[in-house]
Design an enzyme around this catalytic site. Structure first.
Site, mmCIF file in Angstrom:
data_model
loop_
_atom_site.group_PDB
_atom_site.id
_atom_site.type_symbol
_atom_site.label_atom_id
_atom_site.label_comp_id
_atom_site.label_asym_id
_atom_site.label_seq_id
_atom_site.Cartn_x
_atom_site.Cartn_y
_atom_site.Cartn_z
ATOM 1 C CB ALA A 74 -0.963 -0.042 1.182
ATOM 2 C CB SER A 75 0.316 4.621 1.289
ATOM 3 O OG SER A 75 -0.973 4.719 0.746
#
Lengths: 627, 374
Positions: A321-322
């Site tokens: 993810a981020s």
């Protein structure tokens, strides 16, 4: 009274006596011949037999090496276990004796008889194990009733003892009995049937050090099997002790913080790669495995959807993810796709082809540079950067960051994650790479997969200026008396593909995540410690573009995984932490506080020396300490 | 009582010498048996006791020598009754030991009346047979009284239960009977009855453990650690001695309690293990000399009662030797018959000494030539 000698009566008597004499001589000759048979003809055999009855070899088990944490706190010990054994010949009538035994100690008669029937006919003289590791109460009863229980003996075996139940279970591992194939393979020369070997974790990886070498004794026994005299002894060589890099109190704190969640925490020392914490929940009690885990317990562990038998730190792969944006940023800067001045505008989405790629903030972030994009985790910024870079170049930097390959930690079953490339997709799916997929990749979604350990190693490298260390779990191997056998040095496996300037820019962004006004993890901000990190929220299932939904209303198993990776203090990091909470919704809400609290505990301790951590023997309970 | 100088002249030093040698051998072997065992401290006490018993035995021998054996013979019924009385008392008030009620406690003395019974029965039988002995052999009539004389103590003893001593009693009685010759038809009749009795006794008379003993005797491997165990360990001990033995006090089987009853019934195994074939042969030789000596005494005696009595005592010694050594070597079922003057046990030592006393008694008085009386 002459003529006595010719008296017929005397003649008769003489006759009878001669007959008797002959009988006597005959009998004695028979006895003598029998003696000759036993002592001369069979003499050698009986001589040998008299030796095999008396002289026996008794193997002495060596004690397994102990395991300590980095501060020499004992984690894994050996304790005596009392095994109930039976020698069938001495115990006859067997059924009666076993029944009596079963009644006395409160065990099932059928179960005890089972062990006997399983052993088969070969075992008349050898002690058979009826029950391992009986309790002290049962031991006392058996000892008191020795004379009613012929043929029942107590055997004392050293047994593994994991002092802190469920703590660092995956890292420490557990033991299991060696099976026939392993015995035949010859990989374990010092191990006999019935012995246990490490099957998981450090117990397995360092088996050759931990397992000592058996000794033996030549003993004379009497008919009851009691040792009368010891003829010769070969002392067993105890296993070597192991000193881990693990910090016990920090580990326990981390596990406590994870209570109620499924997830993992890895904490490392960025200066040398020492693994300070490796927690994975749900965990299991290693002591259950001693002597063989009951099938009921095993089933329960296997059926638990939380997958307690998986070490999530190294065996579970999640989309980064981020947190991946750090790679994208690094790649973008290095490839000069962007620099410190570059601004992209984020309206809340990015149009690519005929598709709209959402930013998590639908209202948009406005103008973003790399630092603020990191601070606020703007997707659009990184879509733009990723698009420029392309998947293969991203892959290159991801690999450079240690992703997509094993870290080399000395534990079995480490997964390598996944860093996709065009070629990979072609191989795997027989399809060409779609440019749009690169966008997902650049914000850490899509095919990307990482393990929490990889992220910790990566963050440690970012924090220490670019050095990738091999995660070190064992500091040294020692003799029981203390002499060091082996010192395991920190090992550098590579360097981040980033110049110092670019790296410090990235670090600036990471610092802002916590200390910036719009930082996604500003809630965990500490007063006197600068934490630099990155939040991440990994999608468990793909969402349609534009779809709106309330995360809280989703079933927990469909909620996103929460990431937070960081290091602190920002300037001279002493600890790098990676946290993942499965289905934890947002990285900022669940994962970050865990990391923050852990850092506070660790650095608060080292700076002020005040320990504010739970006592070693207390139950892990409740919510983490509040500030 | 006549104190004749000729008594000293004819004192049987030879017999005394042989008995003394056997006693000495016995003490040496016993010392090994009690020293090497695990609880040797307790067993050394036994050593002392045995010496005391032997000394007492010699004392009793001296006392017996003073009485003419013929006088003893006259009192045979009296002795017999006393012994039977003691057996009955044992049955009523006896102490239990080793699974059977054999002991009678009279003040400081603990004794086994069954042992005395052996001597008494021999004397009584000798007295009865001395009157009836004939060339053709004894007929049925002649055997009635002896049979009764035998069966009373036999049944009392077997009831204790002490099958070993009971059978020994029958064997001695039978030997004496056969010695004085029995009509052939009587022999066959008894043999026939015996054959019929055997299956009856087997199925209804024998206890399980006794059956087991017999079966194990036929096949010791049947129960290597149970009933047949004693025999197998004993054979191992004996065989492992080989020709020269392992040396005094170096018997490993003995030392490690692999030989149970090593100081009593299985003492020969200790001898065999430590002194080998050589040692055993020496002992066998001594015993054989002893027995032939006894037979010679029987022959030299001019008195039929004395001859039969001498023979009877000799046969008692013989059977004990044969059964014990046979058992220890796996040729006989396991019955508790001690080895004369070697096995530990006050009763055994004293009884045998009494027997030797009688032999010496007869031997000393061989100059008397008449059939009975003076």
């Amino acid at each position: 009274m002459g003529g006595i000698n010719k008296n017929p009566e005397r003649e008769w008597l003489k006759q009878r006596l001669m007959g008797a004499s002959l009988c006597f001589v005959f009998v004695f000759s028979a006895l003598f011949l029998r003696l000759v048979y036993l002592q001369v003809i069979k003499g050698d055999e009986y001589r040998r037999l008299s030796k095999t009855n008396c002289v026996r070899l008794k193997s002495i088990k060596s004690s397994r090496g102990l395991i300590y944490d980095r501060n020499n706190t004992l984690l894994v010990d050996n304790r005596p276990a009392f095994d109930l054994t039976i020698v069938l010949e001495d115990a006859a009538p067997v059924k009666k004796t076993v029944k009596h035994l079963a009644e006395l100690i409160g065990e099932s008669f059928d179960e005890l008889m089972d062990s006997i029937t399983k052993a088969g006919r070969s075992a008349f003289y050898k002690p058979l194990t009826l029950k391992r590791d009986i309790s002290r109460d049962q031991l006392a009863i058996v000892e008191a009733h020795q004379f009613d229980l012929p043929g029942i003996y107590i055997d004392i075996e050293p047994t593994r003892h994991y002092i802190y139940q469920k703590t660092a279970a995956h890292l420490l591992g557990y033991l299991g009995q060696i099976n026939r194939r392993e015995l035949q393979d010859g990989k374990y020369p010092n191990v006999k049937a019935g012995d246990s070997i490490g099957r998981y974790g450090v117990e397995k990886s360092f088996e050759t050090f931990l397992q000592g070498k058996r000794g033996g004794r030549q003993v004379e026994v009497d008919v009851n099997g009691r040792v009368i005299k010891v003829l010769k002894t070969v002392d067993p060589i105890p296993g070597k002790d192991i000193c881990l890099t693990l910090d016990l109190s920090l580990q326990r704190h981390a596990e406590e913080l994870l209570t109620g969640h499924d997830g993992a925490v890895v904490a490392m020392d960025p200066s040398n790669g020492d693994v300070l914490v490796m927690a994975s929940t749900p965990s299991f009690d290693q002591n259950d495995f001693i002597g063989g885990i009951s099938s009921k317990k095993w089933r329960a562990l296997m059926d638990d959807p939380g997958r307690p038998m998986i070490n999530k730190a190294i065996q579970a792969e999640y989309p980064p993810a981020s947190t991946y944006k750090i790679v994208t940023a690094m790649a973008g800067l290095e490839e000069r796709v962007l620099d410190w001045k570059t601004k992209f505008y984020c309206p809340g989405f990015y149009k690519f082809g005929n598709r709209r790629y959402q930013c998590w903030n639908r209202h948009g972030h406005g103008d973003m540079d790399v630092v603020s994009a990191m601070e606020r985790s703007c997707d659009v910024f990184f879509y733009r950067a990723g698009e420029e870079l392309g998947v293969d170049r991203l892959a290159q930097y991801a690999n450079g960051a240690g992703l997509g390959q094993v870290t080399g930690i000395r534990l079995a079953h480490e997964r390598r994650g996944l860093v996709p490339t065009k070629a990979w997709k072609k191989r795997r799916y027989k399809e060409a790479w779609q440019a749009g997929e690169t966008l997902s990749i650049s914000i850490g979604q899509g095919f990307n997969l990482v393990t929490p350990l990889q992220m910790a190693v990566f963050m440690a490298a970012v924090g220490n200026g670019g050095t990738l260390y091999r995660p070190r779990i064992v500091k040294s191997v020692r003799e029981t008396e203390g002499g060091v056998v082996k010192h395991i040095e920190p090992e550098i496996t590579g360097g981040l593909p980033a110049s110092p300037e670019n790296l410090s820019l990235v670090k600036k962004g990471l610092l802002k995540v916590v200390h910036g006004n719009r930082g996604t993890a500003r809630r965990i901000r500490l007063k006197d410690v600068d934490i630099a990190g990155k939040t991440g929220t990994a999608q468990v299932f793909s969402r349609k573009a534009g779809e709106k939904f309330d995360n809280k209303k989703l079933a927990r198993t469909l909620q996103d995984h929460a990431w937070f990776v960081c290091y602190a203090p920002a300037k001279n990091p002493k600890i790098a932490v990676s946290v993942i909470i499965e289905h934890g919704e947002h990285g900022s809400s669940t994962a970050a506080p865990v990391a923050g609290e852990l850092i506070r505990a660790y650095l608060g301790q080292t700076e002020s020396g005040i320990a504010m951590l739970p006592e070693a023997n207390s139950h892990v309970s409740g919510s983490p300490e509040q500030e | 009582m006549m104190f004749d100088r000729r008594l000293i002249e004819y004192f049987d030093w030879g017999l005394l010498g042989i008995i003394f040698l056997i006693c000495l051998a016995g003490l040496i072997i016993l010392y090994s048996a009690v020293t090497a065992g695990a609880d040797s401290a307790a067993l050394h006490v036994l050593m002392k006791k045995q010496v005391i018993w032997m000394a007492a035995g010699f004392g009793i021998v001296m006392v017996i020598l003073l009485i003419d054996f013929r006088d003893i013979g006259k009192l045979n019924l009296f002795f017999y009754t006393v012994c039977v009385g003691l057996l009955v008392s044992t049955y009523l008030f006896g102490k239990v030991g080793g699974g059977s009620q054999r002991w009678l406690v009279l003040g400081p003395v603990r004794m086994q009346p069954s042992e005395l019974m052996k001597i008494s029965l021999i004397i009584s039988l000798a007295a009865v047979y001395a009157e009836n002995v004939s060339e053709q052999g004894l007929g049925f009539r002649n055997l009635i009284k002896p049979a009764v004389l035998c069966l009373i103590p036999f049944s009392l003893i077997v009831n204790q239960p002490d099958l070993g001593t009971g059978l020994l009693l029958l064997l001695i009685a039978g030997t004496i009977t056969l010695f004085v010759k029995v009509e052939k038809k009587v022999i066959f009749t008894f043999a026939g009855i015996g054959l019929l009795l055997v299956p009856l006794v087997w199925f209804f008379g024998l206890k399980d453990y006794q059956k087991g003993r017999i079966l194990t005797f036929l096949d010791p491997d049947r129960d290597p650690l149970g009933a047949g165990y004693h025999i197998i360990q004993s054979k191992i001990a004996i065989g492992s001695g080989m020709i020269t033995g392992k040396g005094f006090l170096h018997g490993t089987q003995n030392a490690l309690n692999f030989l149970p009853e090593q100081h009593t019934d299985f003492i020969l195994s200790v001898l065999a293990e430590e002194w080998g074939l050589v040692g055993c042969t020496v002992l066998l030789f001594l015993y054989l000399v002893l027995l032939i000596w006894g037979l010679n005494i029987s022959y030299s005696c001019r008195n039929m009662f004395g001859s039969i009595l001498a023979f009877g005592v000799t046969s008692m010694i013989f059977w004990q030797i044969f059964i014990n050594i046979g058992m220890v070597m796996g040729l006989m079922p396991v019955v508790g018959v001690p080895l004369p003057l070697i096995s530990y046990g006050g009763s055994s030592v004293v009884t045998n000494m009494v027997g030797f006393g009688i032999l010496m008694n007869i031997s000393m008085r061989k100059f008397t030539s008449s059939r009975s009386g003076q």
